[in-house]
Design a protein around this motif. Sequence first.
Motif, short mmCIF file in Angstrom:
data_model
loop_
_atom_site.label_atom_id
_atom_site.label_comp_id
_atom_site.label_asym_id
_atom_site.label_seq_id
_atom_site.Cartn_x
_atom_site.Cartn_y
_atom_site.Cartn_z
N SER A 10 0.83 -1.20 0.00
CA SER A 10 0.00 0.00 0.00
C SER A 10 0.87 1.25 0.00
CB SER A 10 -0.93 0.01 1.23
OG SER A 10 -0.18 -0.01 2.42
N PRO A 11 0.39 2.35 -0.63
CA PRO A 11 -0.81 2.36 -1.46
C PRO A 11 -0.55 1.65 -2.79
CG PRO A 11 0.34 4.44 -1.65
CD PRO A 11 1.11 3.63 -0.63
N SER A 12 -1.59 1.42 -3.56
CA SER A 12 -1.39 0.81 -4.87
C SER A 12 -0.88 1.84 -5.87
CB SER A 12 -2.69 0.18 -5.36
OG SER A 12 -3.74 1.12 -5.36
N ASN A 13 -1.28 3.08 -5.67
CA ASN A 13 -0.83 4.18 -6.51
C ASN A 13 -0.50 5.37 -5.63
OD1 ASN A 13 -1.16 3.67 -9.58
ND2 ASN A 13 -2.98 2.77 -8.68
N VAL A 19 7.31 1.35 -10.59
CA VAL A 19 6.52 0.45 -9.75
C VAL A 19 7.46 -0.19 -8.75
CG1 VAL A 19 5.08 -1.62 -9.67
CG2 VAL A 19 4.81 0.02 -11.54
N TYR A 20 7.14 -0.07 -7.50
CA TYR A 20 7.96 -0.65 -6.43
C TYR A 20 7.29 -1.93 -5.96
CZ TYR A 20 10.70 3.55 -6.59
OH TYR A 20 11.52 4.56 -7.02
N ARG A 72 2.60 1.84 -7.62
CA ARG A 72 3.03 2.68 -8.75
C ARG A 72 3.25 4.09 -8.24
NH1 ARG A 72 3.15 2.31 -14.06
NH2 ARG A 72 2.03 0.32 -14.04
N LEU A 73 4.49 4.53 -8.26
CA LEU A 73 4.85 5.86 -7.79
C LEU A 73 5.08 6.78 -8.98
CD1 LEU A 73 5.72 7.83 -5.51
CD2 LEU A 73 8.06 6.99 -5.85
#
Lengths: 114, 112
Positions: free
Chosen positions: A7-10, A89-90, A110-111
């Motif tokens: 978390s978060p996903s984005n 994406v981590y 996804r950052l």
Amino acid sequence: GAGVSQSPSNKVTEKGKDVELRCDPISGHTALYWYRQSLGQGLEFLIYFQGNSAPDKSGLPSDRFSAERTGGSVSTLTIQRTQQEDSAVYLCASSLGQAPKEAFFGQGTRLTVV
Amino acid sequence: QQQVKQSPQSLIVQKGGISIINCAYENTAFDYFPWYQQFPGKGPALLIAIRPDVSEKKEGRFTISFNKSAKQFSLHIMDSQPGDSATYFCAARPNQGGKLIFGQGTELSVKP
């Protein structure tokens, strides 16, 4: 569920801000990995935790990146003073000890740094 | 710098054909070679893996061939299906460390 949860996903953040990404591994898994996946690129190793051993930090790209794992469970990856090149994406993975124990990946965070 | 090099970067195969993805490594001190499959928006998932004391491993339509002397290993997908369309990563684990070193990935598209 019983999988690796991230978390978060984005996450969208402004350049220069700090961000924290969270990973909840599968219960009982002693090994935890962080990877980074940039667009069209492979999986870049960042850091590896195994039990109570000192983490392998050899993949962290700069001192703006750090990670901790509290109580041998949840892990947080922190990126300070984010830059646009940190956008990726981590991915977090966990396993029962070292490979060849299967590493299970989360869906990633996804950052985007704007 | 330990590296794993993967090719091709992308691959288009007709349904029913054979998909072949190759990887080569530059360090002999690896003891585990997994392949991961990743669908869009998902994390990679283990597909099949091999140890260096084995030259071939088959699971269903998926086969790993391993050539220790050439430091190469490959994934063969027999009777490729549109549902196999995904990105495939090879990886290797150094003898002494738990981290997996991944190849650059191959985007496979199987056309109906």
